[in-house]
Design a protein around this motif. Structure first.
Motif, mmCIF file in Angstrom:
data_model
loop_
_atom_site.group_PDB
_atom_site.id
_atom_site.type_symbol
_atom_site.label_atom_id
_atom_site.label_comp_id
_atom_site.label_asym_id
_atom_site.label_seq_id
_atom_site.Cartn_x
_atom_site.Cartn_y
_atom_site.Cartn_z
ATOM 1 N N SER A 93 29.511 42.849 53.894
ATOM 2 C CA SER A 93 30.668 43.529 54.294
ATOM 3 C C SER A 93 31.346 42.701 54.950
ATOM 4 O O SER A 93 33.056 43.146 54.712
ATOM 5 C CB SER A 93 30.112 44.825 54.667
ATOM 6 N N ILE A 143 33.071 40.458 53.040
ATOM 7 C CA ILE A 143 33.931 40.806 52.216
ATOM 8 C C ILE A 143 36.029 41.322 52.468
ATOM 9 O O ILE A 143 36.738 41.158 52.257
ATOM 10 C CB ILE A 143 33.226 41.477 51.080
ATOM 11 N N SER A 149 38.903 39.218 51.342
ATOM 12 C CA SER A 149 40.074 40.461 50.914
ATOM 13 C C SER A 149 41.495 40.615 51.854
ATOM 14 O O SER A 149 42.107 40.448 51.664
ATOM 15 C CB SER A 149 39.293 42.024 50.088
ATOM 16 N N ALA A 198 38.909 47.074 49.124
ATOM 17 C CA ALA A 198 37.698 47.017 49.158
ATOM 18 C C ALA A 198 36.575 47.756 50.313
ATOM 19 O O ALA A 198 35.687 47.935 49.315
ATOM 20 C CB ALA A 198 37.781 45.540 49.570
#
Length: 274
Positions: A147, A150, A154, A194
């Protein structure tokens, strides 16, 4: 066009390898980030040797970073009777690195000790701490480590798109002329979205906690990027290395994570997740 193709292929391969290693197992996760730790410390040592004229032994620094990562990996992935004993080799390496300066006639003791310590704190410790995030309640879990990346990707995407189209007000022009407040806000917005998406698939946190984590990553990833940019500007270099064609060096790719990982650990402790 050729540079764009090389950059795209390198980026896609890099992302695929990173995600694949985290998804497959704790062993591949450990192997990947052990390698990244080794490369990051080595690259940092190369930079300070070239631009700060230090004389400390880079192999000792690399060994220290790797031992620190391994000790953390075993502590958080296996049941160890006395976890502190795993860190004894690292303590010995640190002691050797400091005491060794006394026997080097050409040693710049202050510079060597300072930059050796920085190689551990800046280039090695964050990846060792990543093991804490990967240690789920029922064993290894890729969710939190993945995460972070990510949210960083993002944020980078949003910052680039909003910055190119709406960017007017510079953040830190002296350090990074291309960064704007509009880009920062756009990156934060995309990262928060996200975070919301992550909350739909993973219930280890509620929606607001996921979104809060995304914001923490955005703030500290941006600071990490600016800090590395400041160091490179002082050294008068564009990239930290050339290991990743079209993307620069290992530190260029992970500069955002070096502050984001410790910040996320603090955040998750404050909200009672870790």
């Amino acid at each position: 066009m050729k540079k764009l193709i090389v950059r795209t292929i390198t980026g896609a391969t890099f992302v695929a390898a990173l995600i694949g290693s985290m998804l497959y197992s704790h062993v591949t996760f450990g192997a990947m980030f052990m390698l990244i730790t080794l490369l990051a410390v080595n690259e940092f040592c190369t930079l300070v040797e070239q631009h700060k004229k230090t004389t400390f032994n880079r192999w000792i620094a690399i060994a220290g970073g790797c031992v620190l990562f391994l000790a953390s990996f075993f502590v958080f992935n296996f049941e160890v009777a006395n976890p502190l004993k795993l860190f004894l080799p690292y303590i010995l390496i640190m002691a050797y690195a400091f005491i060794g300066q006394l026997f080097d006639k050409n040693s710049k003791t202050l510079d060597n000790v300072a930059y050796f310590s920085l190689s551990q704190v800046y280039a090695a410790l964050p990846f060792a701490l990543l093991n804490m995030l990967a240690a789920g309640h029922n064993g290894y879990s890729f969710v939190l480590p993945l995460s972070i990346f990510i949210f960083i990707w993002s944020n980078d995407t949003g910052a680039f798109c909003f910055g190119c189209t709406l960017g007017r007000h510079k953040m830190f022009e002296r350090v990074s002329p291309k960064k704007t407040w509009e880009g920062f806000a756009g990156g934060a917005l995309v990262a928060v979205v996200a975070g919301y998406v992550m909350s739909l698939y993973f219930n280890i946190m509620d929606m607001y906690q996921w979104m809060g984590m995304a914001l923490v990553v955005v703030v500290f990833a941006t600071l990490g990027d600016l800090i590395e940019s400041s160091m490179k500007r002082e050294m008068q270099i564009k990239d930290s290395g050339n290991m990743l064609p079209g993307h620069g060096g290992i530190l260029d790719r992970f500069d955002s994570t070096l502050l984001a990982i410790p910040a996320v650990i603090i955040y998750l402790n404050l909200i009672g997740i870790l």
